[in-house]
Write a protein that holds these residues in place. Sequence first.
Motif, short mmCIF file in Angstrom:
data_model
loop_
_atom_site.label_atom_id
_atom_site.label_comp_id
_atom_site.label_asym_id
_atom_site.label_seq_id
_atom_site.Cartn_x
_atom_site.Cartn_y
_atom_site.Cartn_z
N LEU A 256 0.82 -1.21 0.00
CA LEU A 256 0.00 0.00 0.00
C LEU A 256 0.86 1.26 0.00
O LEU A 256 0.52 2.25 -0.67
N VAL A 257 1.96 1.24 0.73
CA VAL A 257 2.87 2.40 0.74
C VAL A 257 3.49 2.59 -0.64
O VAL A 257 3.60 3.71 -1.15
N HIS A 258 3.88 1.48 -1.29
CA HIS A 258 4.48 1.58 -2.61
C HIS A 258 3.46 2.11 -3.63
O HIS A 258 3.81 2.87 -4.53
N ARG A 259 2.21 1.73 -3.46
CA ARG A 259 1.18 2.26 -4.34
C ARG A 259 1.03 3.77 -4.20
O ARG A 259 0.68 4.46 -5.16
N GLY A 260 1.29 4.28 -3.01
CA GLY A 260 1.27 5.72 -2.82
C GLY A 260 2.31 6.41 -3.70
O GLY A 260 2.04 7.45 -4.31
N LEU A 277 -5.79 14.30 -20.01
CA LEU A 277 -6.69 15.24 -19.36
C LEU A 277 -6.74 16.57 -20.09
O LEU A 277 -7.81 17.18 -20.21
N GLU A 278 -5.60 17.03 -20.59
CA GLU A 278 -5.56 18.33 -21.24
C GLU A 278 -6.25 18.34 -22.61
O GLU A 278 -6.68 19.39 -23.08
N THR A 279 -6.34 17.18 -23.24
CA THR A 279 -6.94 17.13 -24.57
C THR A 279 -8.35 16.56 -24.57
O THR A 279 -8.90 16.23 -25.62
N GLY A 280 -8.96 16.42 -23.39
CA GLY A 280 -10.38 16.12 -23.32
C GLY A 280 -10.77 14.67 -23.38
O GLY A 280 -11.94 14.36 -23.59
N HIS A 281 -9.81 13.73 -23.18
CA HIS A 281 -10.19 12.32 -23.20
C HIS A 281 -10.93 11.97 -21.91
O HIS A 281 -10.86 12.69 -20.91
N ASP A 282 -11.64 10.86 -21.92
CA ASP A 282 -12.43 10.40 -20.79
C ASP A 282 -11.56 10.33 -19.53
O ASP A 282 -10.59 9.59 -19.48
N ALA A 283 -11.92 11.10 -18.51
CA ALA A 283 -11.09 11.19 -17.31
C ALA A 283 -10.97 9.85 -16.59
O ALA A 283 -9.91 9.53 -16.03
N ASN A 284 -12.02 9.04 -16.58
CA ASN A 284 -11.95 7.74 -15.93
C ASN A 284 -10.94 6.82 -16.62
O ASN A 284 -10.22 6.07 -15.97
N ALA A 285 -10.90 6.91 -17.95
CA ALA A 285 -9.94 6.10 -18.69
C ALA A 285 -8.51 6.58 -18.43
O ALA A 285 -7.59 5.79 -18.25
N VAL A 286 -8.33 7.90 -18.40
CA VAL A 286 -7.00 8.45 -18.17
C VAL A 286 -6.48 8.07 -16.79
O VAL A 286 -5.30 7.74 -16.61
N LEU A 287 -7.36 8.09 -15.80
CA LEU A 287 -6.95 7.87 -14.41
C LEU A 287 -7.13 6.43 -13.95
O LEU A 287 -7.00 6.14 -12.76
N MET A 288 -7.41 5.51 -14.89
CA MET A 288 -7.57 4.11 -14.48
C MET A 288 -6.28 3.54 -13.92
O MET A 288 -6.27 2.51 -13.26
N SER A 289 -5.14 4.21 -14.13
CA SER A 289 -3.86 3.71 -13.63
C SER A 289 -3.73 3.80 -12.11
O SER A 289 -2.86 3.16 -11.53
N LEU A 290 -4.59 4.59 -11.48
CA LEU A 290 -4.48 4.76 -10.03
C LEU A 290 -4.90 3.49 -9.30
O LEU A 290 -5.85 2.81 -9.69
N PRO A 291 -4.20 3.15 -8.23
CA PRO A 291 -4.51 1.92 -7.50
C PRO A 291 -5.83 2.02 -6.75
O PRO A 291 -6.28 3.12 -6.42
N PRO A 292 -6.46 0.87 -6.46
CA PRO A 292 -7.74 0.89 -5.74
C PRO A 292 -7.60 1.33 -4.29
O PRO A 292 -8.50 1.91 -3.71
N MET A 293 -6.43 1.02 -3.71
CA MET A 293 -6.14 1.42 -2.34
C MET A 293 -4.66 1.76 -2.25
O MET A 293 -3.82 1.12 -2.91
N ALA A 294 -4.33 2.77 -1.46
CA ALA A 294 -2.93 3.16 -1.28
C ALA A 294 -2.80 3.73 0.12
O ALA A 294 -3.79 3.97 0.83
N LYS A 295 -1.54 3.96 0.53
CA LYS A 295 -1.29 4.44 1.88
C LYS A 295 -0.09 5.36 1.87
O LYS A 295 0.85 5.18 1.10
N TRP A 296 -0.15 6.38 2.69
CA TRP A 296 0.97 7.28 2.87
C TRP A 296 1.38 7.26 4.34
O TRP A 296 0.54 7.22 5.24
N ILE A 297 2.67 7.26 4.57
CA ILE A 297 3.18 7.20 5.96
C ILE A 297 2.95 8.55 6.64
O ILE A 297 3.19 9.59 6.04
#
Length: 297
Positions: A256-260, A277-297
């Motif tokens: 989880l920390v590494h995902r952060g 994001l700047e050229t108007g593509h679907d934001a959900n598709a652009v941001l699908m790379s984000l992990p489902p859960m993450a953690k910061w120390i």
Amino acid sequence: MTDQMDSQKARASEWFRSLRDQIVAAFEGLEDNHVEGPFADQAAGRFEVTDTKRSSADGSDAGGGLMSVMRGGRVFEKVGVNISTVYGELGDRAQGAMAARKGIPGMKDDPRFWASGISLVAHMQNPHCPAVHMNTRMFWTPHAWWFGGGSDLNPCLEYAEDTAHFHAVQKEHCDRHDAAHYPRLKAWADEYFYIPHRNRARGVGGIFLDDHNTGDWEADFDFIQDVGKAFLPAFVPLTEKRRVQIFGDAEKDAQLVHRGLYAEYNLVYDRGTKFGLETGHDANAVLMSLPPMAKWI
């Protein structure tokens, strides 16, 4: 010349779709074949497929693609495999798009563009399994065309033999074209996938290229196909080996920390995120790379 380039664009777009289909089938196969070890008692995951659209300022068709996302499977906690083919004018999205077209020769006079590609990010259930990223793309303007992309491995628990295997497969596919490619593209990935504010890389590297145009479209297209073909043999054996390993709270916390770190990189530095994001593509598709859960120390 226009007909030839139209044909080349179509071939590139078809290749990215074909690679997407191969990867989706392989990943669903990993889900089906995981019958022992952590998460084996869960239902095998399947991709949910959604059409995506790029919007233009005047509402005209500007292309789109497919967003394929699997969540909560036996092997993959979240994985997205997206393809898109988009086009229009980089100047039609106000200041954000104006920034995106900086440095492209001739775009001030003729801002038309066309872009097609595949983008993949996989976040795994088992922390022993490495997360991974891969993308390849073709970009065209009336003034130039080029290919770009690559792949990199992002383990939270590093295994030297896994890193060696991943890099060896990348090198094998690069060497088919030029022995100088791999060391150059590995160094490029080490520089590109670096998080300056953390003074560290986001993973154990891979290969990265951009603005790839030797003047020989066929040769360059063959090469970018091999960059894509390297992905499954580089990544799948690592997943098959690690998915059965037992883990505890400490390993999950490290994941989880590494995902952060991964989220920080993608939101602050990644060019593809900014461009989408700047050229108007679907934001959900652009941001699908984000992990489902993450953690910061």
